[in-house]
Design a protein around this motif. Structure first.
Motif, short mmCIF file in Angstrom:
data_model
loop_
_atom_site.label_atom_id
_atom_site.label_comp_id
_atom_site.label_asym_id
_atom_site.label_seq_id
_atom_site.Cartn_x
_atom_site.Cartn_y
_atom_site.Cartn_z
N PRO A 3 12.38 -16.35 -5.27
CA PRO A 3 12.43 -15.48 -6.46
C PRO A 3 11.96 -14.07 -6.25
O PRO A 3 11.19 -13.72 -5.31
N THR A 4 12.39 -13.14 -7.03
CA THR A 4 12.23 -11.72 -6.90
C THR A 4 10.73 -11.45 -7.05
O THR A 4 9.85 -10.66 -6.37
N SER A 5 9.90 -12.36 -7.63
CA SER A 5 8.56 -11.90 -7.88
C SER A 5 7.75 -12.19 -6.65
O SER A 5 6.88 -11.84 -6.12
N ILE A 7 9.02 -12.02 -3.53
CA ILE A 7 9.36 -10.97 -2.76
C ILE A 7 8.76 -9.89 -2.79
O ILE A 7 8.31 -9.26 -1.98
N GLU A 8 8.62 -9.32 -4.25
CA GLU A 8 7.96 -8.20 -4.53
C GLU A 8 6.44 -8.42 -4.16
O GLU A 8 5.49 -7.41 -3.70
N SER A 11 6.24 -8.19 -0.29
CA SER A 11 6.53 -6.64 0.09
C SER A 11 5.07 -5.90 -0.07
O SER A 11 5.08 -4.95 0.75
#
Length: 250
Positions: A3-5, A7-8, A11
């Motif tokens: 999920p993008t959350s 990954i962010e 990061s």
């Protein structure tokens, strides 16, 4: 895949991601050991040496220091061979080292041959990616395999030397001392053979020092794990011992 959350989040928290990856690597080692006994540790050594070579060229920054991603999985090999040494003896640990060396040679040979095949027109991008990832230079192949074989063999030898000198006591001492000394040897060999000449000597030394610090941290982290795993009764899960037991019945 993620999920993008997630990954962010990672990061923005690379140090936490590094610690999580160490935990996952050691946990996988323990799971494979629990289910397959010493054969599982053989698998860990072969998997980690191949994966660490794939991740080795990727540099990142953790705790403000540049390091290679391959350090994490490569350091896990020492945990597996030390556990093999402790539970099964020097011969089994050396066998795992040689299996890791042989598997790396096979990967290099097979992937080098695969690059020689001309790609279909619609597969040019994939061919370029494979060539970039597996286009090993002779210097990298020789340096990484040479450092691995020498340092791992030394690790097994010094582990048993210290075990004899301490009459089987102080597992924490021989686990950490053997790993720290052999990791230092590996770092020096790899930095001089692989990095020196590609980068300036002072930069090669800086990369080596940073990598060794991370290796030392991992060596200290795995100490409770080896004490815990040493107490497990996994002989019934060991493929080789189970085969001998089975053959005696017939």
């Amino acid at each position: 895949m993620l999920p993008t959350s997630v990954i962010e989040f990672f990061s923005a928290h690379q140090d936490l991601l590094w610690l999580l990856t160490i935990t996952i690597d050691l946990s996988i080692t323990l799971i494979l050991y629990w289910w397959f006994g010493k054969v599982g540790l053989y698998g860990v050594v072969m998997l980690n040496i191949m994966l660490s070579n794939l991740q080795g060229p990727k540099l990142t920054v953790v705790f403000g220091m540049p390091t290679s991603l391959g350090v994490i999985l490569y350091s896990g090999i020492y945990f597996a061979t030390d556990l093999l040494s402790e539970r099964y003896g020097k011969m089994e640990a050396n066998r795992a080292v040689l299996l890791g060396f042989a598997s790396s040679l096979v990967v290099v040979l097979v992937m080098t041959l695969s690059i020689l095949f001309l790609p279909a027109p619609q597969a040019m991008a994939i061919h370029s990616a494979i060539t970039l990832l597996f286009g090993f230079t002779p210097r990298f192949v020789f340096g990484s395999l040479f450092a691995y074989l020498i340092s791992q063999s030394f690790d097994v030898w010094i582990f048993h030397y210290l075990k004899e000198k301490t009459e089987g006591r102080h597992l924490w001492f021989r686990n950490n001392a053997s790993t720290l000394l052999s990791q230092a040897l590996d770092t020096v060999l790899y930095s001089l053979v692989v990095w020196w000449g590609i980068v300036a000597l002072n930069q090669a030394i800086q990369l080596g020092i940073a990598k060794y610090i991370f290796k030392a941290i991992i060596a200290l982290v795995d100490t409770p794990f080896i004490y815990w795993a040493r107490t497990w009764e996994v002989e019934k899960r060991d493929w080789y011992d189970s085969r001998k037991h089975y053959s005696k019945q017939f």
